[in-house]
Design a protein around this motif. Sequence first.
Motif, PDB file in Angstrom:
ATOM      1  N   CYS A   2     -12.207  12.156 -10.510  1.00 39.17           N
ATOM      2  CA  CYS A   2     -11.555  10.994 -10.578  1.00 39.17           C
ATOM      3  C   CYS A   2     -10.879  10.876 -12.130  1.00 39.17           C
ATOM      4  O   CYS A   2      -9.803  10.389 -12.310  1.00 39.17           O
ATOM      5  N   HIS A  62       1.777   9.438  -5.473  1.00 37.26           N
ATOM      6  CA  HIS A  62       2.237  10.794  -5.103  1.00 37.26           C
ATOM      7  C   HIS A  62       3.584  11.099  -6.070  1.00 37.26           C
ATOM      8  O   HIS A  62       3.536  12.476  -6.624  1.00 37.26           O
ATOM      9  N   ARG A 104     -15.037  -0.348  -9.343  1.00 38.38           N
ATOM     10  CA  ARG A 104     -14.339   0.878  -9.134  1.00 38.38           C
ATOM     11  C   ARG A 104     -13.967   1.653 -10.374  1.00 38.38           C
ATOM     12  O   ARG A 104     -13.822   2.950 -10.407  1.00 38.38           O
ATOM     13  N   CYS A 146     -14.750   8.169  -4.249  1.00 39.52           N
ATOM     14  CA  CYS A 146     -13.656   8.319  -5.049  1.00 39.52           C
ATOM     15  C   CYS A 146     -12.578   7.567  -4.897  1.00 39.52           C
ATOM     16  O   CYS A 146     -12.244   6.958  -3.782  1.00 39.52           O
ATOM     17  N   LEU A 147     -11.688   7.539  -5.959  1.00 36.08           N
ATOM     18  CA  LEU A 147     -10.637   6.314  -5.771  1.00 36.08           C
ATOM     19  C   LEU A 147      -9.524   7.032  -4.789  1.00 36.08           C
ATOM     20  O   LEU A 147      -9.248   8.202  -4.797  1.00 36.08           O
ATOM     21  N   THR A 148      -8.968   6.074  -4.246  1.00 40.55           N
ATOM     22  CA  THR A 148      -7.674   6.284  -3.255  1.00 40.55           C
ATOM     23  C   THR A 148      -6.394   6.172  -4.155  1.00 40.55           C
ATOM     24  O   THR A 148      -6.689   5.770  -5.240  1.00 40.55           O
ATOM     25  N   PRO A 149      -5.145   6.873  -3.648  1.00 38.50           N
ATOM     26  CA  PRO A 149      -4.113   6.809  -4.556  1.00 38.50           C
ATOM     27  C   PRO A 149      -3.841   5.397  -4.932  1.00 38.50           C
ATOM     28  O   PRO A 149      -3.309   5.193  -6.005  1.00 38.50           O
ATOM     29  N   ASP A 150      -3.975   4.445  -4.111  1.00 35.20           N
ATOM     30  CA  ASP A 150      -3.678   2.981  -4.348  1.00 35.20           C
ATOM     31  C   ASP A 150      -4.455   2.552  -5.510  1.00 35.20           C
ATOM     32  O   ASP A 150      -3.982   1.937  -6.738  1.00 35.20           O
ATOM     33  N   GLU A 151      -5.873   3.178  -5.759  1.00 33.08           N
ATOM     34  CA  GLU A 151      -6.626   2.617  -6.490  1.00 33.08           C
ATOM     35  C   GLU A 151      -6.369   3.481  -8.038  1.00 33.08           C
ATOM     36  O   GLU A 151      -6.625   2.542  -9.134  1.00 33.08           O
ATOM     37  N   ALA A 156       0.994   4.224  -2.688  1.00 30.39           N
ATOM     38  CA  ALA A 156       0.726   5.619  -2.341  1.00 30.39           C
ATOM     39  C   ALA A 156       1.927   6.609  -2.971  1.00 30.39           C
ATOM     40  O   ALA A 156       1.922   7.522  -3.524  1.00 30.39           O
ATOM     41  N   GLY A 207       0.769  -1.292   0.059  1.00 29.54           N
ATOM     42  CA  GLY A 207      -0.123   0.134   0.129  1.00 29.54           C
ATOM     43  C   GLY A 207       0.873   1.146  -0.068  1.00 29.54           C
ATOM     44  O   GLY A 207       0.563   2.161  -0.726  1.00 29.54           O
TER      45      GLY A 207
END
Lengths: 201, 198
Positions: B32, A188, B22, B4-9, A184, A180
């Motif tokens: 998104c 970024h 998703r 909304c999508l997360t950074p991981d997604e 991330a 994860g």
Amino acid sequence: MRADATAAPWPLGATPMSDAPETPLDDAALVEAAIAGDTAAFDVLVTRHRRSVYQVCYRFVNHHEDAADLTQDTFVRAWKALGSFRGQARFSTWIYRIAVNVCLNRVSLKTPKTDAVDFDLVADQREPAPGAAIDAAERQAMVRAAVKSLPPRQRTALILRTYHDLSHQEVADIVGTSVGAVKANVFHALANLKKRLEPLV
Amino acid sequence: MTPCLTPDEFVDLVDGTLAADREAHVATCAACAATAIDVREALAAAMSAEVPEPSPLFWPSVNARVQAAVAESAATGWRAWLRLDVLVPMAGLALVVLAIASAIDAVSPVGPSPADPEVAIAAEPAEVLSEMEIASDAATDDALAMVADLASALPEGGWDALGVTRLPDLDVAAAALTAEERDALAALLQSAVERPKS
């Protein structure tokens, strides 16, 4: 090659992990021989992995001479630490880990020289449509400089994932964090890259 | 509406591993969708930047540099002392050093000053002098020259008293030493010679 079977390849090609003449011995056998003192076996490992290690180092410092020094440091450290290599991970993953540590140490010690182009100079020359007129070499140099300017964790994740075709799990193993966190950091890194390359991208 | 999508997604999205439901969200969410475009563009830009290919001569030089550095570290590391081709002659050399030290303690110091090489060499037995001549042929080798100097400093009859008729393969031993190790050996020998007599 990929540990994470569910992960699809990135849209463009990635750096091959090995650069070596074909030899019947796999990395594990060569490591075993090297641990026994066979420097010729270690030389084969160097030949096999020198390109990918150099490219990791170059992406970190964006400078040929520094990357060459870091590549040498990586393999010398690997030689000294061979006894601690137990084979849980592939040799390529292990050598990447050493390379990343060597690069991060260098980054934390000094701001290395760079081969990057001057962003402002390039932009000024290309008014009023900077992105359209910049040639491919300049564009690549700007991207490399932007990658180099990323924070170390983001840079590490982006370099290993994007350019070396490593799975998120492999990157996580190399940097000692979670999948994860790697994702991330990649996100970024890409977001920051987009901002820094705004005139181009 | 789904979140909304997360950074991981977003990373999973460009990986092509995002779950279908998703991914469907992106089609209905302008924010998104815009972020997804940004991420894809940044990734494409990143992927387009190749590392400049070094000269073909560079790759062999990597091996050469690593080999040299490995050889240097092996020569200065403790492993260097465990090699048989070093251990055996070094053991002989160590015996000679101990013998010299014992002899200096045992033999009367009265006589020519060991510091005067001409006097010392002149006092050397012919057989041993021959060994020293061999050593002096390797005058460029500081370690051998130093051992020769020290050996020549033995008082007359010193070698006989020690029972030494032939020096071990000092050239082999000395050649295997680094400059740092030779300095250390020189210091050991010097301290043995200069040790106060009991």
